[in-house]
Design an enzyme around this catalytic site. Structure first.
Site, PDB file in Angstrom:
ATOM      1  N   HIS A  86       4.360  -5.880   8.150  1.00  0.00           N
ATOM      2  CA  HIS A  86       4.406  -4.596   7.433  1.00  0.00           C
ATOM      3  C   HIS A  86       3.153  -4.421   6.556  1.00  0.00           C
ATOM      4  O   HIS A  86       2.435  -3.428   6.678  1.00  0.00           O
ATOM      5  CB  HIS A  86       5.675  -4.556   6.570  1.00  0.00           C
ATOM      6  N   GLU A  87       2.905  -5.398   5.706  1.00  0.00           N
ATOM      7  CA  GLU A  87       1.737  -5.298   4.817  1.00  0.00           C
ATOM      8  C   GLU A  87       0.444  -5.341   5.629  1.00  0.00           C
ATOM      9  O   GLU A  87      -0.544  -4.711   5.274  1.00  0.00           O
ATOM     10  CB  GLU A  87       1.759  -6.410   3.766  1.00  0.00           C
TER      11      GLU A  87
ATOM     12  N   HIS B  30      -0.443  -1.883   6.578  1.00  0.00           N
ATOM     13  CA  HIS B  30      -1.157  -1.212   5.476  1.00  0.00           C
ATOM     14  C   HIS B  30      -2.612  -1.672   5.440  1.00  0.00           C
ATOM     15  O   HIS B  30      -3.530  -0.878   5.231  1.00  0.00           O
ATOM     16  CB  HIS B  30      -0.511  -1.567   4.123  1.00  0.00           C
TER      17      HIS B  30
ATOM     18  N   GLU C 252       2.755   4.467   4.899  1.00  0.00           N
ATOM     19  CA  GLU C 252       4.007   3.866   5.324  1.00  0.00           C
ATOM     20  C   GLU C 252       4.170   3.973   6.839  1.00  0.00           C
ATOM     21  O   GLU C 252       4.772   3.108   7.462  1.00  0.00           O
ATOM     22  CB  GLU C 252       5.144   4.611   4.640  1.00  0.00           C
TER      23      GLU C 252
END
Lengths: 504, 504
Positions: free
Chosen positions: B269-270, B273, B299
C-alpha cells in the site's frame, strides 16, 4: 530593569530561540544525510539545507540583533541580567562580530569553494594526487587570510583561528603545552618501540558478528549512563555525535566484522560526547549556550570515557566477562592480554587509527604546520615535504604517498584551520580533570572495577556537563582543578600506564 | 513577456521554492518523530516544528505573494506563462486565498485546540469515554464552521471542506457516487456473509519471523519498481508514506509476528504511494506542484497496488512460492487457499482493519455523518447514537462501546473533516483506471502472472505519476478513462472478484 530593557531582552531571547530552532532542524537534516538518506534526494536536500542555513545566518547577523546587543551591553542594563543572559550576550556579541565582519558575498564564495574543495580533496586523496588539490587549498588559505584580516589579529594571526574552536586559546599557550608534551612523548614513544614486551593482538582479528557487537555497544552505553529515552545509537561511515537538544542526543558507530574493538571504543568515545550533551542543565535549553563549551572540552569528555575509563585495566576487570559472553569461544585469552592488546602503542601514518599516545604527535605536527601557514606564510606547495619531514622527526616514519600523508584529513578542504589542536587539548584536559576526580572520589577506580559508573557521570555533570557554554574552557579547568591547563598531567598519565604495559 | 513580468515571475518562483524548502525540512522532522526520535526531546522538537511551520505560513500568506499573483494573473501575462507556471499560479492563488482568509489569531487558537484535542481523544478512545471528548469535538466543529464562513460557501457548506482534500469534489457528486456504491455493496456484503463457502484463515495466524517479513517486504517493493536509491523503508506504529522530493520518498510499515499479511499488504500500500511520488517529473521539483494531486488520487495508487494487484490471484500465482521460501514449513496450503484467505470479506467495527469491500461502507457512514454535521447542523452530542444506527443499517453490527465506535478514528480530533471520502474515492478511481489499463495493456494479467510489473508502473507514470499536481483529479480521470468518475467500475470489480471467491 526598565520596561524598555525588558522588551529588548525578550526580543533578543526570541531571536536566539529562532536561531536555535534552525540549528536544531539543520542538525536533524545533517544527521539524516549521514545515517541513510537516499542518495538520489541529496541535490534537493542540499538546497533545503542551504535555504535554512541562509535564514539562520540572516537572523544571526541581523542589524536589530546588533542594536539589541548594544543596548543590553550598557553597564546599567548588563548588571541587572542574570548569569545566563549575561553570558548569552557576551557569546552572541562574539559570534555576531565575527559573522558581520565577513561580507556576505565573500562568505558565499568561500562556502561554494569549500564545498567543491571537499569533493576534489576526496578524489585527490584516493589517487594520492596532491597537485590536483593544491590550487584549492591555496585558495582556501587565501580566503582564510582575508578572514583573519577582517576579524582582526590579537597576538598572532593563527590565534584568530584557534579562538573559533577553543575560545581564548593562543599560539603562545599551545607552544607551551604542546612543547612540554612533545618533549616527553617523543622519547617515550621511542622507548616503547624498543621494548621487547610487545603485546600480542592477533586474537582481536577474528570475525566478530555485527549483531553481537551492536548488543555489547548498547550494553556499555547503558552502563555509562547514556539515556536511551533521550538519545539513540545508529550507524554511519564516519562516527559522530550530535546534540539536537539535551533530550535528543544521537551518536553513531561503525561495525567492522574483522575487529571487535573498533565499534566498541568508537561507541564509548561518542557516548562520552553524548553524556555531555544529555546533561546540560534545563535552563540553557532554547539558547545558544546549550552545547559543549568548546571542541577541546568536548573531546576531553569523549577521550576520558574512551581512553581513561574504557582502556583501563579496572574497566576490563569488570566488563571482560560480558564481552566474552557476547562472543562465545572467541575471546579465550586472559583479561590482562586483552587489556594490553587494546593499548598497543605503535607509530603509524594515519591519525584516526593512532593509539592514545602517538595520537598527540599527529596533532602536534598539524598544529605546527598550520602555525607555519598563517604565522610564517608557508605556501600550499611546501606542505607535502614539510609533512613528511615532521613525520620522520616525531614518529620515525615517512608516508609512501600523499594519500597516507598530507591528504589524509578532510579538515583543510573545509577550511577548518585551528581545529586540530582541540583533539590533544581534549587529552590534556581529560588527564588533568581525572587527577581531580581521583582525589574527589577516592574510590574512583574501585567504582570502575565494580561497574558503578554513575557516580563518575554525576561528578562530571556537576563539574562540566551542566554548564554547557556557561563557562569558558579556561574557567572550567581553573574551577575544577584549581590550575590552568598543564600538560604534565597527560604526560604523567601516559608514562604511568605505558611503562607498566611495556615494562619499561 | 515584459521585463517587469519576468521579474515578478522569478520573485514568485523563488518564494515558492522557499516554501517548498520549509515543507521538505518539516517532512524530515515529522518522519523522524514517527520513526524513532527520542521521546525526551519531543517538547523542544515541537517548538522547532512550530517555528518552521510559522515561517512557512508567513511566506505562504505574505502580502507581496498576493501582489505577485495578481500581476501574474493579468490575462496578457498569464497567457505567456508556460503550462507549469500557469498551474502554479492557479494553485497558489487557491491556497493563498484560503490561508489569508483565516485571521492568524483564530488559526493559532485552532492549532492549539486541535493539538490538545488529539491527546484528549487518545485518552477518551482508550477509556471509551465519549463524554470527555465531546466538548473538544464540539469546539472543533464550531471553529470549522467559522472557517467555512470565512472561506465562503459554493454549493453546500460541506463542499468547502471537501475541496481541501479533493479539489472540485462536491456533496452532490459524492451523493451520486456513494449512493450508487452503497446500493450495490450492502446487498453484496450480506450475500457474502450468508455464503457457505467461507475461506479458512487459521494458517495465517502463526508466528512469522520479523526478519523474514522484512526481507519479503523489501523484495516485493523491488518487484513493484520502488527505487531504493531514492527511497527507504522503515518501521513505525502507524504506517505512512512521505515524499520529501522525488529522490527521497520514505515509507514505513509495522511487522506483526502473529500475522504474515499485515506488514506485507501495508508495505505494498505505502509502496503504491511511493511509486507516485518517486515518478513525478523533474520539471516540477522545487515547486508546490511536486506532490500527488489529491488525497483521493494518492489513495487510488496505494489501493491499486495493494488490492487490485496485491490481492489478485495472478499476483500470488507468481509470488506465493517466494513467500513460502521466506517461511519454510509455515505456508503449506495451496495458493488458492492463501488467495482466498487474504480476501475474506466480513463486516467489522474497525475501519482500518476492514476488507476492501466493506471498507467503503465504513467511509460512507463517516461521509454521511460529516454531511449531517455541516449541512444539517447535527451536534457532537448526537454522533454516538447516529454512528451506531448507521453501523447497524449498513454493516449489520453495533459497537459495544464508543472506543470501537465513534471514537475509533483520529481524524476529527485534528479537524480533518472532509478527508474520509478520499479513501473510497481512491477505490473508485483505482477500479476505473484499472479498466482502462486492462484495455491499454491487453496482456496486463499475464504480466502480473509473470511478475513483470514494470510496464504497469510505466503506464501509471505516463498517465498519473509524472503530472503531480499539474492535473486536477477530475481532469486526470477524464483524460485517462475518457469519462468522469463512475462508481460502477468499483462495483463491477468487487462483484466479479467476490462472486468467484464466495461462489455466489
Amino acid at each position: 530593569m526598565t520596561q524598555l530593557a525588558e522588551n529588548v531582552l525578550s526580543l533578543f531571547l526570541a531571536q536566539i530561540k529562532q536561531i536555535k530552532s534552525y540549528e536544531e532542524a539543520l542538525g536533524v537534516l545533517y544527521w539524516d544525510l549521514r545515517t541513510g538518506a537516499p542518495r538520489k534526494g541529496m541535490e534537493v536536500r542540499s538546497e533545503t539545507i542551504g535555504h535554512l542555513s541562509g535564514q539562520m545566518f540572516k537572523l544571526s547577523t541581523a542589524p536589530e540583533l546588533g542594536e539589541w546587543l548594544t543596548q543590553l551591553e550598557q553597564p546599567g542594563v548588563f548588571a541587572d541580567l542574570n548569569e545566563i543572559n549575561q553570558r548569552l550576550v557576551t557569546e552572541t556579541r562574539k559570534d555576531y562580530d565575527r559573522s558581520v565582519k565577513i561580507p556576505p558575498k565573500l562568505y558565499q564564495e568561500y562556502v561554494v569553494l569549500t564545498s567543491q574543495a571537499e569533493s576534489f580533496w576526496e578524489e585527490a586523496k584516493e589517487k594520492s594526487d596532491y597537485a590536483s588539490f593544491e590550487p584549492y587549498l591555496d585558495k582556501i588559505i587565501t580566503y582564510t587570510n582575508q578572514f583573519i584580516d577582517l576579524w582582526g589579529v590579537k597576538g598572532s594571526r593563527y590565534d584568530t583561528l584557534l579562538d573559533a574552536y577553543e575560545p581564548g586559546m593562543t599560539t603562545a599557550e599551545l607552544d607551551r603545552v604542546f612543547g612540554g608534551l612533545r618533549e616527553k612523548l617523543v622519547p617515550l614513544s621511542a622507548a616503547i618501540a624498543a621494548s621487547p614486551h610487545q603485546p600480542a593482538t592477533d586474537f582481536l582479528k577474528q570475525t566478530y558478528a555485527k549483531e553481537a557487537q551492536k548488543k555489547f555497544s548498547l550494553f556499555i552505553l547503558g552502563q555509562m549512563g547514556f539515556d536511551f529515552t533521550g538519545g539513540r545509537l545508529d550507524e554511519s561511515v564516519h562516527p559522530f555525535a550530535t546534540g539536537l537538544n539535551p533530550g535528543d542526543v544521537r551518536i553513531t558507530t561503525r561495525y567492522l566484522t574483522d575487529d571487535v574493538t573498533s565499534a566498541l571504543f568508537g561507541t564509548i568515545h561518542e557516548g562520552g560526547h553524548a553524556l555531555y550533551e544529555q546533561n546540560i542543565k534545563d535552563e540553557l535549553i532554547g539558547t545558544t549556550l546549550c552545547t559543549g563549551t568548546s571542541m577541546g572540552i568536548h573531546e576531553s569528555q569523549s577521550r576520558f570515557w574512551e581512553n581513561v575509563i574504557g582502556r583501563s585495566k579496572s574497566f576490563w576487570s569488570r566488563y571482560y566477562k560480558d564481552l566474552q559472553q557476547h562472543f562465545p569461544n572467541q575471546l579465550e585469552v586472559p583479561v590482562e592480554d586483552f587489556y594490553r592488546a587494546t593499548n598497543v602503542v605503535k607509530p603509524s601514518l594515519i591519525r584516526i587509527e593512532a593509539d592514545e599516545l602517538t595520537y598527540n604527535l599527529h596533532i602536534i605536527i598539524r598544529y605546527e604546520m598550520e602555525k607555519l601557514i598563517f604565522n610564517e606564510g608557508v605556501k600550499a606547495s611546501e606542505l607535502p615535504a614539510l609533512w613528511n619531514e615532521k613525520y620522520k622527526e616525531y614518529l620515525g616514519i615517512v608516508p609512501e604517498n600523499d594519500g597516507e600523508g598530507v591528504l589524509q584529513d578532510v579538515h583543510w578542504s573545509g577550511g577548518a584551520f585551528g581545529y586540530f589542536p582541540s583533539y590533544s587539548l581534549g587529552n590534556m584536559y581529560a588527564a588533568q580533570i581525572t587527577d581531580t576526580l581521583e582525589r574527589d572520589l577516592p574510590d574512583f577506580w574501585e567504582l570502575v572495577e565494580k561497574g558503578e559508573l554513575h557516580p563518575i557521570k554525576d561528578w562530571l555533570t556537576d563539574k562540566v556537563y551542566q554548564y554547557g557554554k556557561l563557562r569558558t574552557p579556561s574557567e572550567l579547568i581553573q574551577d575544577i582543578t584549581g590550575k590552568p591547563l598543564d600538560p604534565d598531567y597527560l604526560v604523567a598519565y601516559l608514562e604511568k600506564k605505558y611503562k607498566d604495559i611495556y615494562k619499561l
